[in-house]
Design an enzyme around this catalytic site. Structure first.
Site, PDB file in Angstrom:
ATOM      1  N   GLU A  54       0.807  -1.222   0.000  1.00 19.15           N
ATOM      2  CA  GLU A  54       0.000   0.000   0.000  1.00 19.15           C
ATOM      3  C   GLU A  54       0.841   1.274   0.000  1.00 19.15           C
ATOM      4  O   GLU A  54       0.491   2.257  -0.666  1.00 19.15           O
ATOM      5  CB  GLU A  54      -0.943  -0.009   1.218  1.00 19.15           C
ATOM      6  CG  GLU A  54      -2.111  -0.964   1.102  1.00 19.15           C
ATOM      7  CD  GLU A  54      -1.762  -2.404   1.437  1.00 19.15           C
ATOM      8  OE1 GLU A  54      -2.649  -3.266   1.323  1.00 19.15           O
ATOM      9  OE2 GLU A  54      -0.588  -2.661   1.819  1.00 19.15           O
ATOM     10  N   ARG A 113     -17.996  -3.095   3.201  1.00 24.12           N
ATOM     11  CA  ARG A 113     -18.159  -4.373   2.532  1.00 24.12           C
ATOM     12  C   ARG A 113     -19.619  -4.824   2.679  1.00 24.12           C
ATOM     13  O   ARG A 113     -20.280  -4.490   3.645  1.00 24.12           O
ATOM     14  CB  ARG A 113     -17.239  -5.400   3.175  1.00 24.12           C
ATOM     15  CG  ARG A 113     -17.389  -6.815   2.652  1.00 24.12           C
ATOM     16  CD  ARG A 113     -16.596  -7.775   3.511  1.00 24.12           C
ATOM     17  NE  ARG A 113     -16.631  -9.132   2.999  1.00 24.12           N
ATOM     18  CZ  ARG A 113     -16.077 -10.170   3.605  1.00 24.12           C
ATOM     19  NH1 ARG A 113     -15.446  -9.992   4.749  1.00 24.12           N
ATOM     20  NH2 ARG A 113     -16.160 -11.372   3.078  1.00 24.12           N
TER      21      ARG A 113
END
Length: 312
Positions: free
Chosen positions: A55, A164
């Protein structure tokens, strides 16, 4: 309420926007199938950058793309893109006020089955502290799409927080979304619940429950935590005299803290905060059960409204 997926809608919207704008480049740290950026990868493979599970590198690449005139959208799980990448975001992107968009998916407790190592409930607090950064927490799938569009229209760094799974659909096709401007979803005069993310639908459910008890609650969607709509907060504080905040985030540094800061400085008002108290998350096979376990329910909001009215 009808259910829809923020990530599915976000992924489809990325493709539409990619057709409209050739400057958009999407970056992925090996989670494209989960974040739904696979749709963009299939449509525009030359504008999709897979960086592997790295990341920090992804955010450094995003800063370089932005400096070169592209509009990068870096998408990854909130725990890792923010938890690992905060320094790169602050120094490589925000310090130069580069036009890069950061999307943290699987935020809050929504990766319930993945366990507490994947659950991020401090990202809003972290991103609020970065100068030049805008922070947006949409409450459903339609507002997630509008948040993406608004972020791309704005020239500068923006963080969008997504969940999610499926969430209740609150907005219709007539949605009006403007970064930095709160939406009043329900009028009321006895108290106000200011919410965002998954807690927005739960605030509306609590308001319906309370009307049966003779308590008329206003519900405000504070989708943008930075810049905060302080005018809306001050107005509702003066008109209802009692405020409850509700967020799927730590009560330290998130929406509740931002609202409390405003009230303390300009309109002192009795207030209660519903959120994740000073604790870690847990693994669970059920997202709703995990939310209930940590006290993020319509019932908890309703009880907080009762308490804050008593203190008024």
């Amino acid at each position: 309420m009808e259910q829809s997926s923020q990530l599915e809608s976000f992924g489809r919207a990325l493709v539409e926007l990619g057709r409209e704008r050739e400057d958009i480049v999407v970056l992925d740290p090996d989670v494209a199938s989960s974040t739904k950026t696979t749709y963009f990868a299939e449509s525009f493979p030359s504008r999709f950058v897979r960086v592997g599970i790295s990341e920090q590198d992804m955010l450094g690449i995003a800063s370089g793309l932005a400096a070169a005139g592209k509009t990068p959208i870096a998408v990854g799980f909130a725990m890792f893109i923010i938890g690992r990448g905060w320094e790169q975001i602050a120094n490589s992107i925000a310090r130069q006020r580069l036009d890069a968009k950061i999307v943290g998916t699987h935020a809050g407790l929504s990766p319930h089955a993945d366990g507490e190592s994947h659950q991020m409930y401090g990202d809003v607090a972290l991103m609020r502290t970065i100068p030049n950064m805008r922070v947006v927490v949409p409450g459903d799938a339609p507002s997630a799409v509008e948040a993406l569009r608004a972020a791309l229209e704005y020239r500068g760094p923006v963080y969008i927080r997504l969940m999610r799974g499926s969430t209740p659909t609150i907005y219709g096709e007539d949605i009006e979304f403007e970064m930095g401007r709160a939406n009043v979803l329900r009028e009321g005069s006895d108290a106000t619940v200011i919410a965002n993310g998954i807690m927005l639908s739960r605030a509306l459910t609590a308001a319906e429950k309370l009307i049966g008890e003779g308590i008329d609650v206003r519900v405000i969607d504070m989708h943008t935590v930075k810049p905060l709509d302080t005018g809306a907060i001050e107005k509702t504080a003066k008109e209802t005299g009692a405020i409850v905040t509700a967020e799927e985030h730590s009560i330290i540094g998130g929406l509740g803290s931002a609202v409390a800061e405003t009230l303390a400085e300009t309109a002192p008002t009795p207030m209660e905060r519903i959120g994740i108290r000073d604790r870690f998350g847990e693994s669970s096979r059920s997202y709703p059960e995990l939310l209930a376990h940590v006290g993020l329910t319509p019932e908890a909001i309703a009880e907080a409204v009762h308490r804050v009215i008593e203190r008024r």
